[in-house]
Structures are given as structure tokens and as C-alpha cells.
Design a protein around this motif. Structure first.
Motif, PDB file in Angstrom:
ATOM      1  N   LEU A 285      -7.818 -20.319 -12.049  1.00 54.83           N
ATOM      2  CA  LEU A 285      -8.739 -20.176 -10.921  1.00 54.83           C
ATOM      3  C   LEU A 285      -9.123 -18.711 -10.705  1.00 54.83           C
ATOM      4  CD1 LEU A 285     -10.286 -21.203  -8.477  1.00 54.83           C
ATOM      5  CD2 LEU A 285      -8.143 -21.175  -7.172  1.00 54.83           C
ATOM      6  N   GLN A 286      -8.149 -17.831 -10.840  1.00 56.74           N
ATOM      7  CA  GLN A 286      -8.429 -16.408 -10.651  1.00 56.74           C
ATOM      8  C   GLN A 286      -9.411 -15.889 -11.693  1.00 56.74           C
ATOM      9  OE1 GLN A 286      -4.935 -13.947 -10.545  1.00 56.74           O
ATOM     10  NE2 GLN A 286      -6.063 -12.124  -9.906  1.00 56.74           N
ATOM     11  N   ASN A 287      -9.248 -16.329 -12.933  1.00 55.17           N
ATOM     12  CA  ASN A 287     -10.162 -15.893 -13.990  1.00 55.17           C
ATOM     13  C   ASN A 287     -11.586 -16.378 -13.741  1.00 55.17           C
ATOM     14  OD1 ASN A 287      -8.124 -14.582 -15.379  1.00 55.17           O
ATOM     15  ND2 ASN A 287      -7.590 -16.376 -16.618  1.00 55.17           N
TER      16      ASN A 287
ATOM     17  N   GLN B   7     -14.141 -27.073  -6.515  1.00 58.34           N
ATOM     18  CA  GLN B   7     -14.408 -27.968  -7.635  1.00 58.34           C
ATOM     19  C   GLN B   7     -13.252 -28.970  -7.816  1.00 58.34           C
ATOM     20  OE1 GLN B   7     -16.573 -25.922 -11.148  1.00 58.34           O
ATOM     21  NE2 GLN B   7     -15.382 -24.286 -10.203  1.00 58.34           N
ATOM     22  N   GLU B   8     -13.602 -30.104  -8.367  1.00 59.88           N
ATOM     23  CA  GLU B   8     -12.631 -31.191  -8.512  1.00 59.88           C
ATOM     24  C   GLU B   8     -11.411 -30.774  -9.324  1.00 59.88           C
ATOM     25  OE1 GLU B   8     -12.517 -35.867 -10.007  1.00 59.88           O
ATOM     26  OE2 GLU B   8     -14.405 -34.721 -10.012  1.00 59.88           O
ATOM     27  N   GLN B   9     -11.606 -29.919 -10.304  1.00 58.22           N
ATOM     28  CA  GLN B   9     -10.498 -29.523 -11.166  1.00 58.22           C
ATOM     29  C   GLN B   9      -9.445 -28.689 -10.445  1.00 58.22           C
ATOM     30  OE1 GLN B   9     -13.611 -27.034 -13.347  1.00 58.22           O
ATOM     31  NE2 GLN B   9     -11.729 -25.960 -13.899  1.00 58.22           N
ATOM     32  N   TYR B  10      -9.818 -28.134  -9.237  1.00 60.10           N
ATOM     33  CA  TYR B  10      -8.867 -27.309  -8.500  1.00 60.10           C
ATOM     34  C   TYR B  10      -8.359 -27.985  -7.223  1.00 60.10           C
ATOM     35  CZ  TYR B  10     -10.709 -23.660 -11.566  1.00 60.10           C
ATOM     36  OH  TYR B  10     -11.093 -22.929 -12.655  1.00 60.10           O
ATOM     37  N   THR B  11      -8.725 -29.235  -6.990  1.00 59.51           N
ATOM     38  CA  THR B  11      -8.302 -29.915  -5.759  1.00 59.51           C
ATOM     39  C   THR B  11      -6.782 -30.037  -5.647  1.00 59.51           C
ATOM     40  OG1 THR B  11      -8.636 -32.036  -6.883  1.00 59.51           O
ATOM     41  CG2 THR B  11     -10.439 -31.228  -5.478  1.00 59.51           C
ATOM     42  N   ALA B  12      -6.100 -30.073  -6.773  1.00 58.94           N
ATOM     43  CA  ALA B  12      -4.645 -30.236  -6.758  1.00 58.94           C
ATOM     44  C   ALA B  12      -3.924 -28.959  -6.332  1.00 58.94           C
ATOM     45  CB  ALA B  12      -4.151 -30.664  -8.138  1.00 58.94           C
ATOM     46  N   ILE B  13      -4.578 -27.808  -6.482  1.00 58.14           N
ATOM     47  CA  ILE B  13      -3.876 -26.550  -6.156  1.00 58.14           C
ATOM     48  C   ILE B  13      -4.496 -25.818  -4.957  1.00 58.14           C
ATOM     49  CG2 ILE B  13      -3.153 -26.211  -8.550  1.00 58.14           C
ATOM     50  CD1 ILE B  13      -5.370 -24.064  -8.751  1.00 58.14           C
TER      51      ILE B  13
END
Length: 312
Positions: free
Chosen positions: A79-81, A149-155
Motif C-alpha cells: 500500500l505504501q508503494n 480499493q477492494e484489494q486493501y479492504t482487509a488491512i
């Protein structure tokens, strides 16, 4: 060479004499030009102050991305990148749970009840986060959507787009800056036109008043430049005097107000810029040159119209 110097000296002396000869008209033309130049200088000062204030306030307005406690290091780095690679992002700072706790305690160190409550519920309740500075405040929501974004919903636990009161302050400051610029341009243009009309009529009256003197000079072989020269010097004097007076007035106001607001973070840089001796000299030079241009253009229009009638 010496002859040209003597001619130039005589033109300047005649121009100075004519400036003081029509004292009341000179005062009127200079006064109106002072108003116009004060408006222009004030607009510049206010725009600098507003721009610096917005820049200072913007440093406190960041996108905050709060992370879930179970977020892995690999997911956080991913996510940071992506955030760092966005063209609208200026800087991304990772704040760990420990650092977040230290900052929270430091911010509320005088609130003992809140700190006691934090000790009871445990320090793990303060999440780690990313603090993101953006290059353009209008792109804050776009940057925040990256973390949604959906790919980061878990974190990602939540996304905050900064303090609402700060955003509203910045928006008001930006709107004020636009209003100041527009209003100043209109007002300065009106007073500049009035000033040009007064100078135009002053030079026209001077031409009619000195008709015999000019005719004698022409018969004695005076060149058109020698006849026009004193009028240009006279009109330039309006700009020089008005430039000095207007800049001095603005600087006095800056000095008097600056001592009261210079300690405010939003105005520290502005006061430093406007107090710099070089910038003060540039303000004087700029207003004098602008005033001289207004005077020279006005007098040139008057001479082109009325001296041409007499075939000079």
C-alpha cells in the motif's frame, strides 16, 4: 557629447519647473495615482499573505489511512508503494502503533482522565496509519480512494481526508485570494484611467498655456524632442512622487500590522519576505516605474494630439 548633456539638463530643469508651476493640477494627478498604486501594492501584499497562509494551513491537512491491527508488513509495504508512486502524493509517512500512542499521549498530556481511560482499555486501540501529504488539495479524495480499493479492504480500517475546519479555512482563504485579485485589478484599472485622464488634461492645458513659449522655441530651431522633453519629465515626476508615497504608505501599514501578527505561523514567512530590504527596494522601484509609465503614456497621448495640431 557635452552638448547632449547640457540639452538633457535643460530639459530636466524645465520639466521640474513645470511640475511645480501647475501645483494644484500636479497634486490632483499625483493623489489619484497614489490611490491606484496603493491598490496595486496592497493586492500584491495580500496575495502573498494569502498564498503563504494557504501553504502553511495545507501542511496540517493530510490524508490519514488507518490500518487494521492484523495488517502484515508485506501488505503495508504494498500500500505504501502504491501511495508513494501516485503523481499527486508529495510524501507518505508511516506511523506505527507505538509512535501513534506517543503522539496521542503528548497531544493530550494535560487530560488526565483521557489518559487514564487509555491505560484501562490498552494501548493497542490506537491503530498504525499513513499520513499522506498531497501536492494539490483538490486531489485529496482521489488519493484517499487508493486506500479504499477492494484489494486493501482487509488491512485498511478507515480513511480520513483531514480536518473539516482546516479544509473550510483553506477554501475561504482561496476564495478570498481570488476576490482580492479580481477586485484589485478592477479598482486599480479605474483609478489608473482616471489618473491618465487628469495627466492628459494637465499636459493639454500646459501646451495651451505655453503655446507662445513653444512657438518661440520652434522658431529658434528647437527640435521636437527638446519641446516634448519637459512634458515627459513633468509627467514622469507624477509617477516618481506617487510611487514613493504609495510604497511608503504600504510599508508603514505592513510594519504596524506585522508586529502584531508576525508570530502567527500563517504570516511568519509573509512578514519575512515583505521586511527584506531587497524586496522593499523592489517595491519602490516597481511602483515608481509603473507610475512613470502611466504618466509618460498619458503625456504622449496629449502631445501627439495637441502638438500635432500646431505642426510640431
Amino acid at each position: 557629447m557635452m552638448r547632449h548633456i547640457i540639452t538633457f539638463k535643460r530639459i530636466c530643469v524645465a520639466g521640474f519647473r513645470n511640475f511645480f508651476r501647475n501645483s494644484w493640477l500636479s497634486i490632483a494627478a499625483t493623489a489619484v495615482m497614489v490611490v491606484a498604486l496603493v491598490i496595486v501594492l496592497s493586492a500584491v501584499v495580500l496575495n502573498v499573505a494569502t498564498r503563504n497562509a494557504i501553504a502553511e494551513l495545507s501542511t496540517n491537512l493530510k490524508v490519514s489511512v488507518y490500518l487494521q491491527p492484523n495488517a502484515s508488513k508485506e501488505q503495508i509495504n504494498e500500500l505504501q508503494n502504491e501511495l508513494s508512486g501516485n503523481q499527486n502524493v508529495d510524501q507518505v509517512t508511516f506511523i506505527s502503533q507505538d509512535l501513534a500512542q506517543e503522539q496521542f499521549i503528548d497531544s493530550f498530556k494535560n487530560d488526565t482522565k483521557l489518559l487514564e481511560g487509555l491505560a484501562l482499555i490498552g494501548t493497542g486501540t490506537i491503530p498504525a496509519s499513513f499520513e499522506i501529504s498531497v501536492k494539490d488539495l483538490s486531489k485529496m479524495e482521489e488519493v484517499g480512494n487508493i486506500a479504499k480499493q477492494e484489494q486493501y479492504t482487509a488491512i485498511v480500517e478507515s480513511v480520513s481526508l483531514g480536518k473539516t475546519d482546516v479544509k473550510k479555512t483553506i477554501e475561504r482563504a482561496a476564495a478570498t485570494q481570488r476576490f482580492i485579485t479580481t477586485t484589485s485589478i478592477i479598482a486599480a484599472s479605474v483609478f489608473a484611467i482616471v489618473s491618465m485622464l487628469i495627466i492628459f488634461n494637465t499636459i493639454r492645458m500646459a501646451i495651451f498655456t505655453r503655446a507662445d513659449e513653444i512657438r518661440t522655441q520652434k522658431l529658434l530651431g528647437a527640435t521636437p524632442g527638446y519641446i516634448r522633453g519637459p512634458f515627459l519629465v513633468e509627467s514622469s515626476m507624477y509617477g516618481i512622487v506617487a510611487g514613493i508615497i504609495s510604497t511608503s504608505l504600504v510599508i508603514v501599514v505592513i510594519r504596524s500590522l506585522g508586529s502584531k501578527i508576525a508570530n502567527n505561523a500563517e504570516f511568519i514567512e509573509t512578514y519575512a519576505i515583505l521586511s527584506d530590504p531587497l524586496n522593499i527596494v523592489l517595491m519602490y522601484l516597481g511602483s515608481i516605474i509603473l507610475g512613470m509609465l502611466v504618466g509618460i503614456i498619458s503625456s504622449s497621448l496629449a502631445m501627439n494630439r495637441y502638438l500635432k495640431i500646431k505642426h510640431w
